[in-house]
Each structure stands twice: as C-alpha cells, then as structure tokens.
Design a protein around this motif. Structure first.
Motif, mmCIF file in Angstrom:
data_model
loop_
_atom_site.group_PDB
_atom_site.id
_atom_site.type_symbol
_atom_site.label_atom_id
_atom_site.label_comp_id
_atom_site.label_asym_id
_atom_site.label_seq_id
_atom_site.Cartn_x
_atom_site.Cartn_y
_atom_site.Cartn_z
ATOM 1 N N PHE A 95 57.634 55.069 22.339
ATOM 2 C CA PHE A 95 58.008 54.725 21.214
ATOM 3 C C PHE A 95 56.500 54.356 20.529
ATOM 4 N N PHE A 96 56.482 54.402 19.176
ATOM 5 C CA PHE A 96 55.530 53.798 18.491
ATOM 6 C C PHE A 96 56.211 52.801 17.306
ATOM 7 N N SER A 97 56.010 51.576 17.284
ATOM 8 C CA SER A 97 56.750 50.563 16.609
ATOM 9 C C SER A 97 56.273 49.900 15.449
ATOM 10 N N ILE A 98 56.737 49.608 14.374
ATOM 11 C CA ILE A 98 56.170 48.566 13.314
ATOM 12 C C ILE A 98 57.365 47.848 13.128
ATOM 13 N N ASN A 136 52.361 43.900 17.508
ATOM 14 C CA ASN A 136 51.324 44.992 17.197
ATOM 15 C C ASN A 136 50.211 44.958 18.216
ATOM 16 N N ARG A 137 49.727 43.846 18.954
ATOM 17 C CA ARG A 137 48.828 43.710 19.880
ATOM 18 C C ARG A 137 49.128 44.102 21.356
ATOM 19 N N VAL A 164 48.798 46.756 9.137
ATOM 20 C CA VAL A 164 49.193 47.462 8.283
ATOM 21 C C VAL A 164 48.351 48.975 8.640
ATOM 22 N N GLY A 165 47.620 49.016 9.439
ATOM 23 C CA GLY A 165 46.913 50.078 10.034
ATOM 24 C C GLY A 165 48.194 50.835 10.748
ATOM 25 N N ARG A 166 48.950 50.370 11.545
ATOM 26 C CA ARG A 166 49.693 50.920 12.078
ATOM 27 C C ARG A 166 51.189 51.492 11.326
ATOM 28 N N LEU A 167 51.155 50.706 10.166
ATOM 29 C CA LEU A 167 52.115 51.205 9.101
ATOM 30 C C LEU A 167 51.774 52.399 8.563
#
Lengths: 211, 211
Positions: free
Chosen positions: A193-196, B16-17, B46-49
């Motif tokens: 998964f890629f999560s936020i 996120n890390r 925000v990059g991952r968003l």
C-alpha cells in the motif's frame, strides 16, 4: 486535545459551507439528526474529501464497513458514474433510514443495503475499488488482513478516525488507541500500500493498493 | 500559531518517514538543502499527498507555477505514467539545480524546465491536467482567472500555502493574507470548481474543474 487549531478548523468548515452542493437540504437534515442524537458522522468537510477522491477514482464497487444511516455513502454514491456502494451495518434500523434517505436523494439504484457483520459481507465481493473503514476501531487491522485480497490493484482504502481524537500521538495509549496505531503503522510500512493520513476532523487515512 | 497540534503533526510525519520511497537518498539530500538554506519546500507529507492524487488523476500535462529546485515536481513526475511536468521559475539557478536532480533521478524525459514569468509560460499550454500554484501568494487568484480556460474539464488545481501560517483564520488579515483568503473563497464559491482544503503543513487547496 484539538487536532486542528480551532480557528483554522472553523475557517475550513466555513469554506465548505459556502460551496454549492446539490442536495443541501437533505444533507442538512441528516447532519441535524446526527447532532441531535449524538450519532457520529464524517461531517461535510470529510464528505467533500471523499467526493473528490471518488470522482478521481471512478470506482465500480465501493464497500463501506459501518454505514450508519448513510451519510458517508451519500458522497460515494453521488460521485460515482456507475456501479454501486454497498452499505453495511449491524442495525436494521440504521439501514432502513439510509434507504429512505437514498430514495429521497434519487440514489437507490446506486446502493445495496446489507444488515450484518461488515467484514463477512465484504468477503463475498471480489474486485473492490474502494473499501471504506468506519466499523469498530479495534477491527481495522483485522478488516484489512482479511480483505486485502478482495481489493483490486490500484484500489483505495479510506479509513475514518485514524487520529482518534489525537490520542494516537500521545504516550501510553489505551487498548483501542493502540489498535489504531498498529493499523496506521501497518498501512504505512506495507509494501502493498501507499498511504497518507489527512488531519481533517478525526483523521482520514487513504491508501492505494500498489500496482 | 500552530495549524496542527504539534504532537499530531509529528505523528503524521513519522508515519510518512517509515514508508518506503524509492528515491529516499536523493529526496533526503533535497530536503537537507531546504533546511540548510531556508528554502521553502512542500515537505514529505504534502509530497506524498501530491503523489497519491497524481496517481489517481493520471495526467498528461502538469504545469507548476513556481518550482524552486524541483522538490514538488519530483512527486508529480514520479507518479505520472506518461506526459510531462513543466517546471517554471524566475531563477535560472533554481531550475538548473532541478535539472541536475532530475537527471540523477532518471526523470529528465518527464520534465521541461522554463525560466521566466510562470503565468505567461503557462498561457502557452492548452489542456492542462494539473496546475500547481506555488508562486507569489498575491498572484493565486490572478493565475486562476488568467489560466482557467487552459485547464481541461476534470483537471485539478493544487495550491500550496492556502492556510498561510493559519493567518487566513485570524481577524485583520494583512494584504498578502487577504489575497489568499480571496482566492480560497473564489475557489469554493465558484460553480466551475469543486474544492477542498487539506490542513497538511501550510494548507493545500485541491480543486477539480467541474465536468
């Protein structure tokens, strides 16, 4: 503990209120019911987030684990061009309320209403495009582990209450909080998964099943 | 003023890390440069968003108004299956740094680098799929008014710094803050766009041009 600065939260809410939405009157009625009966709903701000994400995803099959009387399902159904959202709840009473709202909203053909154990019901479906988690907070990780093979590649998992009043960020979490933290960590660490995690209202985790 | 409770912010950052990202080392180098030189970048969260939203949108043409040395452009380029991200900046120096990062990242074929006035450059393109606003904060509304006809139906506008240190939620806004408030209100009130505002870092507005 406030997750968001309360002035900022009020500002964002006010922006969401000045925006046009087609079914304003019925939505307002559903929101009033929640406030009067202390029934937890995702609110307008998270609803609009779900609407935008669903528009982008253009799903055929959305399954909600824990639908209450259909407030979140509205945003999925409204944003879908075809296909269905499957609403699940333990309580017949909630789903018959949802059904009558969906009838008034003209969305009945986009929804199925299933009373019972949400995970067991979801297990019957293959190729899920969006799985929405809003069941008992201790069951999120179990739900993912049991259902991930039923999710399409590129599908989304959207999980509400993943900041749990901000308790996930504090020391000495209680059992329920510890379970949510475990779920969040699983979703971020997993290579599937890629999560936020979006800090609107009580926290919304969004994960994409990696292609 | 903290927009997000600082413990919650640290919690989300830590999640996120722990997540895997392919280009960890180069990203870390770009982030270190920002911290050392006090250069504003969107940060990992925000990059991952942006990465997730871009994956969902699958754009052919992304235009950034204000690219700096390419940190935000990385997430667009990485998430795109085809097409290009157009980086713009007033400073040649920033874009040649971006170019050298993109070379090391193996993303040169997905990017164009254009020095000059971002709005004028963007005007040259039709059928924009994603327009990213990160230029001078007083110019957001002007940028939209001048470029909205260059946006495809269903396209996205993503605007950074739309909570502006939380100042948009306070009384007696200064001129810059007033301009951002005006932009936000325009995007939410407009019947041409469907907008949400996500309180990550300094606030990210995401709008979809209505079909």
């Amino acid at each position: 503990m406030n997750i968001l600065n309360s002035q900022v939260e009020a500002y964002i809410e006010q922006l969401n209120r000045i925006a046009f939405i087609e079914d304003e009157e019925i939505l307002k009625e559903m929101e009033d019911y929640a406030h009067k009966n202390d029934f937890p709903i995702i609110d307008r701000t998270v609803g609009r987030l779900i609407y935008l994400i669903t528009k982008l995803k253009n799903p055929k099959l959305v399954i909600e684990l824990g639908s209450g009387y259909g407030y979140s399902a509205y945003y999925f159904a409204k944003a879908m061009n075809y296909g269905k959202v499957v609403l699940t709840d333990y309580q017949e009473k909630n789903l018959s309320m949802a059904k009558s709202y969906f009838e008034r909203l003209g969305l009945l053909d986009k929804a199925d209403f299933r009373v019972g154990n949400a995970i067991e019901i979801a297990k019957e479906y293959k190729d899920i495009d969006i799985l929405f988690l809003d069941l008992e907070k201790t069951k999120y990780l179990e739900a993912i582990l049991r259902l991930k093979d039923n999710l399409k590649v590129g599908s989304l998992v959207i999980a509400d209450n993943t900041l749990w009043y901000g308790k996930v960020a504090q020391d000495n979490p209680d059992d329920k909080t510890a379970k949510i933290k475990e779920f969040n960590e699983y979703m971020f660490k997993s290579r599937e998964f890629f999560s936020i995690l979006i800090p609107l209202r009580d926290g919304v985790l969004i994960s994409s099943k990696i292609e």
